[in-house]
Design a protein around this motif. Structure first.
Motif, PDB file in Angstrom:
ATOM      1  N   LYS A 114       0.847  -1.191   0.000  1.00  0.00           N
ATOM      2  CA  LYS A 114       0.000   0.000   0.000  1.00  0.00           C
ATOM      3  C   LYS A 114       0.881   1.238   0.000  1.00  0.00           C
ATOM      4  CE  LYS A 114      -3.643  -2.439   2.514  1.00  0.00           C
ATOM      5  NZ  LYS A 114      -4.475  -2.493   3.754  1.00  0.00           N
ATOM      6  N   ALA A 115       0.274   2.380  -0.249  1.00  0.00           N
ATOM      7  CA  ALA A 115       1.036   3.636  -0.279  1.00  0.00           C
ATOM      8  C   ALA A 115       1.832   3.795   1.012  1.00  0.00           C
ATOM      9  CB  ALA A 115       0.092   4.814  -0.469  1.00  0.00           C
ATOM     10  N   GLY A 116       3.120   4.076   0.869  1.00  0.00           N
ATOM     11  CA  GLY A 116       3.988   4.241   2.021  1.00  0.00           C
ATOM     12  C   GLY A 116       4.769   2.997   2.388  1.00  0.00           C
ATOM     13  N   ASP A 117       4.411   1.853   1.807  1.00  0.00           N
ATOM     14  CA  ASP A 117       5.088   0.604   2.141  1.00  0.00           C
ATOM     15  C   ASP A 117       6.405   0.459   1.375  1.00  0.00           C
ATOM     16  OD1 ASP A 117       3.044  -0.049   3.824  1.00  0.00           O
ATOM     17  OD2 ASP A 117       2.175  -1.613   2.555  1.00  0.00           O
ATOM     18  N   THR A 118       7.283  -0.369   1.906  1.00  0.00           N
ATOM     19  CA  THR A 118       8.543  -0.714   1.257  1.00  0.00           C
ATOM     20  C   THR A 118       8.561  -2.211   0.959  1.00  0.00           C
ATOM     21  OG1 THR A 118       9.813   1.054   2.313  1.00  0.00           O
ATOM     22  CG2 THR A 118      11.052  -0.849   1.538  1.00  0.00           C
ATOM     23  N   VAL A 119       8.931  -2.538  -0.267  1.00  0.00           N
ATOM     24  CA  VAL A 119       9.183  -3.932  -0.629  1.00  0.00           C
ATOM     25  C   VAL A 119      10.688  -4.112  -0.636  1.00  0.00           C
ATOM     26  CG1 VAL A 119       8.944  -5.702  -2.401  1.00  0.00           C
ATOM     27  CG2 VAL A 119       7.061  -4.099  -1.967  1.00  0.00           C
ATOM     28  N   LEU A 120      11.196  -4.876   0.330  1.00  0.00           N
ATOM     29  CA  LEU A 120      12.632  -5.088   0.483  1.00  0.00           C
ATOM     30  C   LEU A 120      12.993  -6.444  -0.103  1.00  0.00           C
ATOM     31  CD1 LEU A 120      15.411  -4.323   1.632  1.00  0.00           C
ATOM     32  CD2 LEU A 120      14.716  -5.378   3.790  1.00  0.00           C
ATOM     33  N   VAL A 121      13.823  -6.413  -1.147  1.00  0.00           N
ATOM     34  CA  VAL A 121      14.192  -7.642  -1.853  1.00  0.00           C
ATOM     35  C   VAL A 121      15.600  -8.044  -1.419  1.00  0.00           C
ATOM     36  CG1 VAL A 121      14.392  -8.759  -4.090  1.00  0.00           C
ATOM     37  CG2 VAL A 121      12.773  -6.865  -3.789  1.00  0.00           C
ATOM     38  N   LEU A 122      15.700  -9.191  -0.763  1.00  0.00           N
ATOM     39  CA  LEU A 122      16.989  -9.637  -0.249  1.00  0.00           C
ATOM     40  C   LEU A 122      17.895 -10.128  -1.379  1.00  0.00           C
ATOM     41  CD1 LEU A 122      15.874 -11.535   2.987  1.00  0.00           C
ATOM     42  CD2 LEU A 122      16.461  -9.115   2.684  1.00  0.00           C
ATOM     43  N   ALA A 123      19.166 -10.324  -1.059  1.00  0.00           N
ATOM     44  CA  ALA A 123      20.143 -10.747  -2.058  1.00  0.00           C
ATOM     45  C   ALA A 123      19.721 -12.059  -2.700  1.00  0.00           C
ATOM     46  CB  ALA A 123      21.517 -10.883  -1.408  1.00  0.00           C
ATOM     47  N   GLY A 124      19.921 -12.127  -4.008  1.00  0.00           N
ATOM     48  CA  GLY A 124      19.536 -13.308  -4.769  1.00  0.00           C
ATOM     49  C   GLY A 124      19.224 -12.892  -6.186  1.00  0.00           C
ATOM     50  N   THR A 125      18.984 -13.850  -7.065  1.00  0.00           N
ATOM     51  CA  THR A 125      18.623 -13.570  -8.456  1.00  0.00           C
ATOM     52  C   THR A 125      17.164 -13.918  -8.664  1.00  0.00           C
ATOM     53  OG1 THR A 125      20.882 -14.016  -9.214  1.00  0.00           O
ATOM     54  CG2 THR A 125      19.138 -14.084 -10.864  1.00  0.00           C
ATOM     55  N   TYR A 126      16.421 -12.955  -9.187  1.00  0.00           N
ATOM     56  CA  TYR A 126      14.974 -13.079  -9.366  1.00  0.00           C
ATOM     57  C   TYR A 126      14.667 -12.987 -10.859  1.00  0.00           C
ATOM     58  CZ  TYR A 126      15.057 -12.132  -4.358  1.00  0.00           C
ATOM     59  OH  TYR A 126      15.315 -12.192  -3.008  1.00  0.00           O
ATOM     60  N   HIS A 127      14.030 -14.002 -11.402  1.00  0.00           N
ATOM     61  CA  HIS A 127      13.756 -14.060 -12.834  1.00  0.00           C
ATOM     62  C   HIS A 127      12.316 -13.632 -13.095  1.00  0.00           C
ATOM     63  CE1 HIS A 127      17.579 -16.026 -13.803  1.00  0.00           C
ATOM     64  NE2 HIS A 127      17.411 -16.715 -12.689  1.00  0.00           N
ATOM     65  N   GLU A 128      12.114 -12.333 -13.205  1.00  0.00           N
ATOM     66  CA  GLU A 128      10.769 -11.802 -13.443  1.00  0.00           C
ATOM     67  C   GLU A 128      10.837 -10.328 -13.817  1.00  0.00           C
ATOM     68  OE1 GLU A 128       8.270 -11.014  -9.911  1.00  0.00           O
ATOM     69  OE2 GLU A 128       9.913 -11.844  -8.708  1.00  0.00           O
ATOM     70  N   SER A 129       9.747  -9.828 -14.344  1.00  0.00           N
ATOM     71  CA  SER A 129       9.558  -8.389 -14.507  1.00  0.00           C
ATOM     72  C   SER A 129       8.589  -7.917 -13.439  1.00  0.00           C
ATOM     73  CB  SER A 129       9.006  -8.065 -15.896  1.00  0.00           C
ATOM     74  OG  SER A 129       9.962  -8.347 -16.897  1.00  0.00           O
ATOM     75  N   VAL A 130       8.685  -6.637 -13.079  1.00  0.00           N
ATOM     76  CA  VAL A 130       7.890  -6.103 -11.969  1.00  0.00           C
ATOM     77  C   VAL A 130       7.218  -4.810 -12.419  1.00  0.00           C
ATOM     78  CG1 VAL A 130       7.930  -5.270  -9.601  1.00  0.00           C
ATOM     79  CG2 VAL A 130       9.535  -7.061 -10.308  1.00  0.00           C
ATOM     80  N   THR A 131       5.930  -4.698 -12.170  1.00  0.00           N
ATOM     81  CA  THR A 131       5.182  -3.485 -12.499  1.00  0.00           C
ATOM     82  C   THR A 131       4.667  -2.841 -11.217  1.00  0.00           C
ATOM     83  OG1 THR A 131       4.482  -4.383 -14.629  1.00  0.00           O
ATOM     84  CG2 THR A 131       3.218  -2.537 -13.758  1.00  0.00           C
ATOM     85  N   ILE A 132       4.915  -1.541 -11.081  1.00  0.00           N
ATOM     86  CA  ILE A 132       4.450  -0.777  -9.913  1.00  0.00           C
ATOM     87  C   ILE A 132       3.444   0.258 -10.388  1.00  0.00           C
ATOM     88  CG2 ILE A 132       5.110   0.690  -7.973  1.00  0.00           C
ATOM     89  CD1 ILE A 132       7.960  -0.460  -8.249  1.00  0.00           C
ATOM     90  N   ARG A 133       2.251   0.207  -9.847  1.00  0.00           N
ATOM     91  CA  ARG A 133       1.204   1.182 -10.176  1.00  0.00           C
ATOM     92  C   ARG A 133       0.699   1.927  -8.948  1.00  0.00           C
ATOM     93  NH1 ARG A 133      -0.620   0.123 -15.446  1.00  0.00           N
ATOM     94  NH2 ARG A 133      -0.112  -1.947 -16.239  1.00  0.00           N
ATOM     95  N   THR A 134       1.067   1.466  -7.773  1.00  0.00           N
ATOM     96  CA  THR A 134       0.603   2.065  -6.523  1.00  0.00           C
ATOM     97  C   THR A 134       1.507   3.244  -6.152  1.00  0.00           C
ATOM     98  OG1 THR A 134      -0.171  -0.092  -5.773  1.00  0.00           O
ATOM     99  CG2 THR A 134       0.089   1.629  -4.102  1.00  0.00           C
TER     100      THR A 134
END
Length: 376
Positions: free
Chosen positions: A48-68
């Motif tokens: 939600k607005a104001g939140d943080t998504v913290l991605v830890l070390a590693g390899t992530y195979h994807e695309s990410v879309t942010i609209r919020t």
């Protein structure tokens, strides 16, 4: 007396807590942690607005879309790597009959509509709409690499921050945005991208006048080994400052054309633009590039000041230290100002102007050679 005073304070606190004058509750902002094997997109969708998504070390195979709005997507540095998902093997269709194959071939090709960030070949997309910008999004402290188009892409954003991102070896742009305002692109490392390390434009979908970027700032980035370090296309009201731009085919491009309002009214200041001497073949829009430091083409009221421009050498029409070049659609640059720069060892000259107008000015530059003579 002391007991009365304490009782009074307790009563007052109770009144404030239950009646008028109570302080509004502060919304709690969450940190959603993503670990290797988890989906970044699922965490972003839950944020939600104001939140943080913290991605830890590693390899992530994807695309990410942010609209919020007001969401932060943050890694822990270059140890957080976002790469394209592996392509799924597709089963070959059964062989069609000759008649069906002929009918299929005769149909007009249907233009594919890109529906997602991944389908567009992008790594991280921050997307508003045609009528509403998405505000206050931050992308920080991660590596995005090997996407066929763009590492980080913003469209219709307001106040987008991209900070500490390593954008490497993407097919077109490292970090790019269109139709966006008040952006801060800072402390990023963009290298090995097919076109520009940083690309900013009004729109690439149609011909249109320059867009007011509302004090967008591109600052303290390290840009090397791309086709172009920074491209600013059809924009006004922004600053490109204190970047290190080296080892590209061209350092900084500011591009305008015949549309109104005209591109310009911006600053390129205090950058180090050094030895951008890679050789890149011509494209549909540009000739072959090699040895271009800072290029203005078809702009007005742009100021190029206090830059350190050295060792850019080539034989392209756009080669040289600081180059003012008439737009490829024949539009002359007007009222541009090149002042207070330090230039050395650029070829064919430190300052180059192919403009025929006399409204552009060259003042207080430290340089040895210009084309035509007399600009230093």
């Amino acid at each position: 007396m002391k007991r009365c005073h304490i009782a009074y304070l307790a009563c007052t606190a109770a009144l404030l807590g239950t009646g008028l004058g109570a302080a509004p509750a502060v919304a709690a902002h969450s940190t959603l942690v993503v670990r290797p094997g988890d989906s970044i997109q699922k965490a972003v969708d839950a944020a939600k607005a104001g939140d943080t998504v913290l991605v830890l070390a590693g390899t992530y195979h994807e695309s990410v879309t942010i609209r919020t709005p007001h969401v932060t997507l943050r890694g822990v540095g270059s140890g957080t790597v976002i790469e394209p998902a592996a392509k799924k093997a597709t089963k070959k269709p059964a062989r069609a009959s000759a008649k069906k194959a002929t009918q299929k071939a005769s149909k007009k090709p249907v233009k594919k509509v890109v529906k997602s960030c991944a389908e567009g070949g992008n790594g991280i997309c921050v997307l508003g709409t045609k009528t509403k910008d998405v505000k206050g999004v931050t992308v920080a402290d991660l590596k995005v690499t090997r996407f066929s188009r763009t590492g980080v892409f913003g469209m219709a954003t307001d106040g987008l921050t991209v900070r500490g991102v390593n954008a490497a070896n993407n097919g077109v742009w490292g970090i790019a945005e269109e139709r966006s305002v008040r952006s801060l692109l800072r402390d990023n490392y963009a290298h090995g991208n097919g076109d520009a390390g940083v690309f900013l434009a009004n729109t690439i979908q149609e011909e249109a006048g320059a867009y007011d970027a509302r004090q967008t700032l591109v600052s303290h980035n390290w840009l090397e080994g791309n086709r172009i370090g920074v491209t600013v296309r059809r924009l006004r009201n922004l600053t490109v400052a204190r970047n290190y731009v080296s080892g590209n085919c061209a350092g900084v491009f500011v591009v305008g054309d015949e549309n109104k309002p005209k591109a310009g009214h911006l600053d390129v200041t205090a950058n180090q633009v050094v030895a951008n001497n890679r050789s890149c073949p011509k494209t549909e829009r540009l000739p072959a590039l090699k040895g271009s430091g800072i290029v203005l083409t078809g702009t007005e009221q742009a100021r190029v000041s206090r830059n350190w421009v050295t060792g850019n050498s080539g034989k392209s029409p756009l080669s040289g230290g600081i180059v003012l070049f008439k737009s490829f659609v024949g539009v002359a640059g007007t009222d541009n100002r090149v002042d207070g720069n330090v230039l050395a060892d650029n070829s064919p000259a430190d300052l180059v102007s192919t403009e025929t107008g006399r409204t552009n000015s060259f003042e207080r530059n430290s340089c040895r050679a210009s084309k035509p003579a007399g600009l230093c």
